[in-house]
Scaffold this motif. Structure first.
Motif, PDB file in Angstrom:
ATOM      1  N   PHE A   1       0.840  -1.191   0.075  1.00 14.43           N
ATOM      2  CA  PHE A   1       0.096  -0.064  -0.092  1.00 14.43           C
ATOM      3  C   PHE A   1       0.888   1.364   0.161  1.00 14.43           C
ATOM      4  O   PHE A   1       0.592   2.187  -0.608  1.00 14.43           O
ATOM      5  CB  PHE A   1      -0.827   0.052   1.117  1.00 14.43           C
ATOM      6  CG  PHE A   1      -2.095  -0.848   0.903  1.00 14.43           C
ATOM      7  CD1 PHE A   1      -3.260  -0.333   0.054  1.00 14.43           C
ATOM      8  CD2 PHE A   1      -2.294  -2.203   1.383  1.00 14.43           C
ATOM      9  CE1 PHE A   1      -4.312  -1.343  -0.244  1.00 14.43           C
ATOM     10  CE2 PHE A   1      -3.491  -2.987   1.046  1.00 14.43           C
ATOM     11  CZ  PHE A   1      -4.591  -2.565   0.512  1.00 14.43           C
TER      12      PHE A   1
ATOM     13  N   GLY B   1       1.276   3.092  -3.412  1.00 12.89           N
ATOM     14  CA  GLY B   1       0.695   4.246  -3.403  1.00 12.89           C
ATOM     15  C   GLY B   1       1.688   5.389  -3.522  1.00 12.89           C
ATOM     16  O   GLY B   1       1.330   6.620  -3.405  1.00 12.89           O
ATOM     17  N   ARG B   2       2.880   5.121  -3.802  1.00 13.16           N
ATOM     18  CA  ARG B   2       3.837   6.059  -4.213  1.00 13.16           C
ATOM     19  C   ARG B   2       4.241   6.946  -2.845  1.00 13.16           C
ATOM     20  O   ARG B   2       4.372   8.159  -2.947  1.00 13.16           O
ATOM     21  CB  ARG B   2       3.722   6.900  -5.400  1.00 13.16           C
ATOM     22  CG  ARG B   2       3.765   6.112  -6.475  1.00 13.16           C
ATOM     23  CD  ARG B   2       4.030   6.966  -7.955  1.00 13.16           C
ATOM     24  NE  ARG B   2       3.933   6.091  -9.030  1.00 13.16           N
ATOM     25  CZ  ARG B   2       4.696   5.600  -9.647  1.00 13.16           C
ATOM     26  NH1 ARG B   2       5.938   5.503  -8.861  1.00 13.16           N
ATOM     27  NH2 ARG B   2       4.597   4.854 -10.772  1.00 13.16           N
ATOM     28  N   ILE B   3       4.173   6.403  -1.496  1.00 14.88           N
ATOM     29  CA  ILE B   3       4.461   7.114  -0.534  1.00 14.88           C
ATOM     30  C   ILE B   3       5.894   7.015  -0.364  1.00 14.88           C
ATOM     31  O   ILE B   3       6.444   6.093  -0.438  1.00 14.88           O
ATOM     32  CB  ILE B   3       4.000   6.309   0.792  1.00 14.88           C
ATOM     33  CG1 ILE B   3       2.234   6.680   0.463  1.00 14.88           C
ATOM     34  CG2 ILE B   3       4.361   7.016   2.085  1.00 14.88           C
ATOM     35  CD1 ILE B   3       1.748   7.998   0.889  1.00 14.88           C
TER      36      ILE B   3
ATOM     37  N   VAL C   1      -4.208   4.055   5.336  1.00 15.51           N
ATOM     38  CA  VAL C   1      -3.344   3.264   4.304  1.00 15.51           C
ATOM     39  C   VAL C   1      -4.166   3.127   3.042  1.00 15.51           C
ATOM     40  O   VAL C   1      -3.461   3.403   1.755  1.00 15.51           O
ATOM     41  CB  VAL C   1      -2.871   1.643   5.068  1.00 15.51           C
ATOM     42  CG1 VAL C   1      -2.284   0.965   3.803  1.00 15.51           C
ATOM     43  CG2 VAL C   1      -1.871   2.146   5.959  1.00 15.51           C
ATOM     44  N   LEU C   2      -5.509   2.773   3.272  1.00 13.39           N
ATOM     45  CA  LEU C   2      -6.138   2.717   1.857  1.00 13.39           C
ATOM     46  C   LEU C   2      -6.287   4.040   1.205  1.00 13.39           C
ATOM     47  O   LEU C   2      -6.258   4.397  -0.122  1.00 13.39           O
ATOM     48  CB  LEU C   2      -7.565   2.056   2.123  1.00 13.39           C
ATOM     49  CG  LEU C   2      -7.612   0.698   2.699  1.00 13.39           C
ATOM     50  CD1 LEU C   2      -9.320   0.347   2.970  1.00 13.39           C
ATOM     51  CD2 LEU C   2      -7.121  -0.105   1.523  1.00 13.39           C
TER      52      LEU C   2
ATOM     53  N   ILE D   1      -4.321   6.676   1.381  1.00 10.78           N
ATOM     54  CA  ILE D   1      -2.945   7.175   0.609  1.00 10.78           C
ATOM     55  C   ILE D   1      -2.625   6.368  -0.690  1.00 10.78           C
ATOM     56  O   ILE D   1      -1.846   6.985  -1.359  1.00 10.78           O
ATOM     57  CB  ILE D   1      -1.805   7.295   1.700  1.00 10.78           C
ATOM     58  CG1 ILE D   1      -1.678   5.910   2.281  1.00 10.78           C
ATOM     59  CG2 ILE D   1      -1.975   8.258   2.567  1.00 10.78           C
ATOM     60  CD1 ILE D   1      -0.413   5.848   3.065  1.00 10.78           C
ATOM     61  N   ARG D   2      -3.269   5.123  -0.563  1.00  9.56           N
ATOM     62  CA  ARG D   2      -2.954   4.255  -1.729  1.00  9.56           C
ATOM     63  C   ARG D   2      -3.648   5.077  -2.839  1.00  9.56           C
ATOM     64  O   ARG D   2      -3.297   4.955  -4.089  1.00  9.56           O
ATOM     65  CB  ARG D   2      -3.692   2.932  -1.738  1.00  9.56           C
ATOM     66  CG  ARG D   2      -3.569   1.860  -2.857  1.00  9.56           C
ATOM     67  CD  ARG D   2      -2.240   1.502  -3.100  1.00  9.56           C
ATOM     68  NE  ARG D   2      -1.772   0.817  -4.474  1.00  9.56           N
ATOM     69  CZ  ARG D   2      -2.137   1.217  -5.606  1.00  9.56           C
ATOM     70  NH1 ARG D   2      -1.867   2.621  -5.818  1.00  9.56           N
ATOM     71  NH2 ARG D   2      -1.868   0.382  -6.596  1.00  9.56           N
TER      72      ARG D   2
ATOM     73  N   PRO E   1      -2.174  10.018  -2.870  1.00 14.47           N
ATOM     74  CA  PRO E   1      -0.828  10.044  -2.457  1.00 14.47           C
ATOM     75  C   PRO E   1      -0.416  11.260  -1.811  1.00 14.47           C
ATOM     76  O   PRO E   1       0.221  11.373  -0.818  1.00 14.47           O
ATOM     77  CB  PRO E   1       0.265   9.548  -3.543  1.00 14.47           C
ATOM     78  CG  PRO E   1      -0.562   8.995  -4.795  1.00 14.47           C
ATOM     79  CD  PRO E   1      -2.017   9.477  -4.359  1.00 14.47           C
TER      80      PRO E   1
END
Lengths: 353, 240, 288
Positions: free
Chosen positions: A116, A120-122, C269-270, C272-273, C276
């Motif tokens: 994730f 998610g490119r974090i 978490v969902l 930011i997927r 971003p």
């Protein structure tokens, strides 16, 4: 093979380095003959933590992923070992199977979280913040599990009092298991550490390792050279986090105990302090620096845990302000420059530009 | 024979503004195709759409007969594209040799990499700098190193975004020669460029973009004799 | 019916206030300077301790709370000038340095003041709607969180300081060329950020046990609100707190605190997927 052990991504090459390493190894091997088994046990305890630091070094120093979640995976690995071992029992290789299963659980957790975040490119700071938040939340959750309803099979999580009652590791052997306690556990962890260290050296100097440092330097450029950056990063995150889980499982086997305080603050800061202080860009520096810091910390804790933690905080802030590449790596570079009379440093600086 | 690269009605909008609108472009196999146009014409956006760092808002992109519209950049590279972006982006902390190594290891077997490294180092004139960190090289050398990394992939299609930006006239000319040599060896080349003298030196065909659309296309002679092209360049010079 | 609705609202308001108050200071510092202040929890703790000390020294509670916020703000400015300033070009390093400071502050407080500190009784009374009873101080906290959002809006959109701050945020070099004094803007912004952290502590001081590690109990909420909100305080923090507040309050009500905390994290978490850059990044992209 030797090329990979001595490649451009690792400090410490040539006959001098490997002779010194062999000498240290010999000392480590004969050391239990000269001290009592209690001291050997506490040395084994130090060694348990080093895997977690090496994992962070791989993720952060080589691939540029600042994971503050090493104690999250330490907790996952430790609790998983405890829960599985209590349910399986030690007989018939049950404890060793529990170790393997605990690592598998950690790998799945890392793959999920990593997917994730990485897909998610974090990146950068937020990678640190999210892994940190997840770690604090796990500690919070584990603290709430004191009641008898919180059990998995026959294993009670026991909240802030910590889980206990698991057996230590045992090595299945012809004619009966060898219980890995005291000196036997020390040798087991030592061999494991040597194997992990050498494998990491091979890994970072391999084709895979080249791609990792390329991603650290410039992810877009690495992608434009045809590398699937996110997959490489995810694999790295899983490997590094599983090493955190290995530390946790070994710790749990060593003390037959694990509690939420191994996960939350200030524990979560420790791997970051070790790796930043040692020099995240190199596995050998991380290995040496981490051992030094853990030994120093334990020695100080006898007098005052608070002062020991303050010292860790000062070391973290001080290293970043004064020697951002880490103390051991910086020292190695100074020595290299001296020797080469103004030649290039062995390790490129990772300072942000 | 079909073109190596084809864009069909490709558009890209940013918050409602079209940077590239309904562009049909065909790049034939083995040509050196230059993409020119005044500032803001959409050259770089179109380039990024072909490379895959942007996804188009509409239209499709074909490469070597396959639809690559939805493919990420690394998968396009795997199919034979190779890219040098506008700003030099070498791996600054790594040595020049390591930079080439990382590019080479994508295709080349391990035991042949050292020989290939030497070949590229001498082609780029970077032998003496091989163990210096790439970030310490002069700007022009970094540009060349990056072209060298793009070459190391042995591409069917080499994509260069302003390869001469910041180079001296001499370096520019030598870059042109290098591109022509590669083309003679079989690579198709797409170049985004400002410098008309450079375009004249290398181009076999030219597409002019204006306000995100194809304004003119043809050989370099066609474009030079096209009054309209001159006007959009002058017009934009007046606006600026 | 009305009582049930109000109860739902009350649950939401409680979580919303906690998210806004714990995150606002962190978000301002991140939005202005791109720095995540990992000592954020210790500034909250500082606000709590100063408030309690001032209250027990005889000051009325609101005044004691103001002291908490102001002291945290001043310490923040001092820290900015001495340690943080050279690190603006190295945001990741600033994260580590502030973490080191956080360790020192927590353990230092533990050594200096011991593991407990006299607390403050929760002021105000309970009131009832239908068959349920509610704490009026929680409503004060909700009102305070709205005031903080209003304050941030007015500060950045309606004052001279705000104009300079936004200019510096968008283009520090250009702002400086136009005569904005970047150093002062940054020091004041950092001070406002830590001051809001202190205010958060001051406001929650009457509701908690005072221990030196209490700052950490605000961190998860503060982090996730900033991560989901994104870099722009004005656009992101409010919507993020509303979304997360609804999720958290709902989960709390149906499944209890533990699931609420875990569910909040899974939701983050969902989110930011999909987003971003957080809400503010998404809003900026939609409107630009």
């Amino acid at each position: 093979m030797t090329n990979l052990l001595n490649g451009p991504q690792t400090l410490g090459r040539g006959r001098a380095f490997w002779s010194a390493a062999a000498a240290v190894l010999v000392v480590a091997l004969v050391y239990p003959l000269f001290v009592d088994s209690y001291d050997v046990g506490s040395t084994a305890y130090f060694l348990c933590w080093v895997f977690m630091a090496l994992g962070l070094c791989l993720m952060w120093g080589y691939n540029g992923m600042m994971s503050f979640g090493q104690t999250f995976f330490f907790g996952v690995g430790g609790y998983a070992y405890g829960v599985i071992e209590i349910n399986l029992g030690v007989a018939n290789g049950g404890a060793m199977a529990s170790l393997v299963a605990a690592l598998a659980v950690t790998a799945v957790a890392a793959a999920l979280l990593g997917y994730f975040m990485i897909y998610g490119r974090i990146g950068g700071m937020f990678f640190g913040i999210v892994t940190f938040a997840v770690t604090l939340a796990l500690a919070f959750f584990l603290n709430q599990t004191a009641g008898p309803e919180w059990h998995i099979g026959t294993a009670r999580l026991n909240g802030f009092n910590g889980m206990q009652g698991m057996d230590p590791l045992a090595l299945p052997w012809f004619g009966g298991d060898i219980d890995l306690e005291g000196t036997a556990f020390y040798y087991f962890v030592l061999v494991l550490l040597i194997v992990v260290y050498l494998l990491l050296r091979l890994l970072v100097n391999s084709r895979f390792g080249n791609v990792l440092v390329a991603i650290r330097e410039d992810p877009l450029r690495a992608e434009l050279l045809g590398y699937d950056v996110r997959r490489y990063s995810l694999v790295t995150f899983v490997i590094g986090s599983v090493l955190g889980g290995l530390s946790g499982a070994l710790y749990c086997s060593w003390g037959q105990f694990i509690s939420p305080s191994s996960v939350g603050l200030p524990a979560a800061a420790m791997p970051v302090v070790w790796v930043a202080f040692s020099g995240r860009s190199d596995v050998t520096a991380t290995l040496i620096g981490t051992l030094l810091l853990i030994a120093g910390f334990q020695a100080l804790t006898i007098y005052s845990e608070q002062w020991a933690l303050i010292l860790m905080g000062v070391l973290l802030a001080g290293t970043v302000l004064i020697a951002p590449d880490g103390l051991i790596v910086s020292l190695a570079n100074v020595v290299a420059r001296r020797r080469a009379r103004g030649g290039a440093a062995l390790k490129p600086s990772l300072q942000e530009r | 024979m079909a073109a190596l690269v084809q864009t069909r009605g490709v558009s890209k909008s940013f918050g409602g503004l079209f940077a590239v609108k309904d562009v049909d472009l065909a790049i034939e196999d083995r040509e050196i195709h230059c993409l020119i146009g005044p500032n803001g014409a959409g050259k770089s956006t179109l380039f990024k759409l072909i490379v895959g760092t942007y996804a188009p808002s509409a239209g499709s992109i074909l490469f070597a007969g396959a639809d690559v519209t939805k493919m990420p950049a690394f998968a396009r590279v795997a199919r034979g594209m190779s890219i040098k972006m506008q700003a030099p982006s070498v791996f600054r902390a790594l040595s020049v040799r390591q930079n080439l190594h990382i590019a080479l290891q994508y295709h080349v077997e391990a035991h042949r990499i050292p020989a290939e490294e030497e070949r590229l180092l001498s082609l780029l004139g970077l032998e003496v700098d091989a163990s210096r960190p790439a970030g310490e090289l002069a700007h022009g050398q970094q540009q060349w190193l990056e072209i060298g990394m793009a070459l190391a992939l042995r591409p069917r299609l080499l994509l260069l975004d302003e390869p001469t930006a910041g180079l001296s006239p001499d370096e520019t000319f030598r870059t042109g020669e290098l591109i022509q040599r590669l083309n003679a060896d079989g690579a198709t080349v797409l170049v985004v460029e400002h410098d008309m003298a450079f375009v004249r030196q290398i181009a076999t065909s030219v597409t002019v973009l204006h306000l995100g659309q194809v304004f003119a296309r043809g050989t370099i002679e066609d474009i030079i004799s096209n009054r309209g092209v001159e006007e959009i360049y002058l017009g934009s010079a007046h606006d600026a | 019916m009305v009582a049930d609705l109000f109860s739902d609202f009350y649950q939401f308001a409680d979580v919303f206030a906690f998210l806004i108050l714990s995150a606002a200071g962190l978000a301002i510092i991140f939005g202005m300077m791109g720095v995540i202040n990992l000592a954020h929890g210790e500034f909250i703790m500082c606000g709590v301790y100063v408030t309690s000390a001032a209250y027990h020294a005889g000051l009325p509670l609101p005044l004691a709370q103001a002291c908490g916020a102001v002291v945290a703000g001043l310490i923040g400015m001092l820290l900015e000038v001495t340690i943080i300033r050279p690190l603006y070009s190295r945001p990741l390093d600033s994260l580590l340095v502030t973490w080191g400071i956080s360790l020192v502050a927590t353990q230092g407080t533990l050594i200096a003041l011991g593991s407990t500190f006299p607390g403050i009784d929760t002021p105000g009374h309970s009131f009832s709607v239908g068959e349920y009873s509610f704490s009026s101080y929680r409503m004060v906290l909700f009102a305070a969180s709205l005031c903080v959002l209003g304050f941030v809006y007015v500060l950045f959109m309606r004052t001279r300081f705000g104009v300079h701050a936004r200019a510096t945020m968008q283009n520090p070099g250009m702002a400086q060329a136009l005569g904005v004094r970047k150093g002062i803007i940054y020091a004041v912004s950092f001070g406002i950020g830590t001051g809001l952290a202190g205010l958060c502590g001051a406001l929650y001081a009457p509701t908690m046990n005072l221990i030196p590690t209490m700052g950490a109990s605000f961190l998860v909420e503060a982090f996730v609100t900033v991560v989901v909100g994104g870099a722009n305080v004005l656009l992101g923090t409010g919507p993020a707190a509303i979304a997360l507040g609804v999720i958290r309050a709902g989960l709390n009500a149906w499944y209890g605190q533990v699931v609420g905390e875990i569910g909040l994290l899974i939701a983050v978490v969902l989110i930011i997927r999909v987003l971003p850059d957080g809400f503010s990044g998404w809003l900026t992209r939609r409107t630009s």
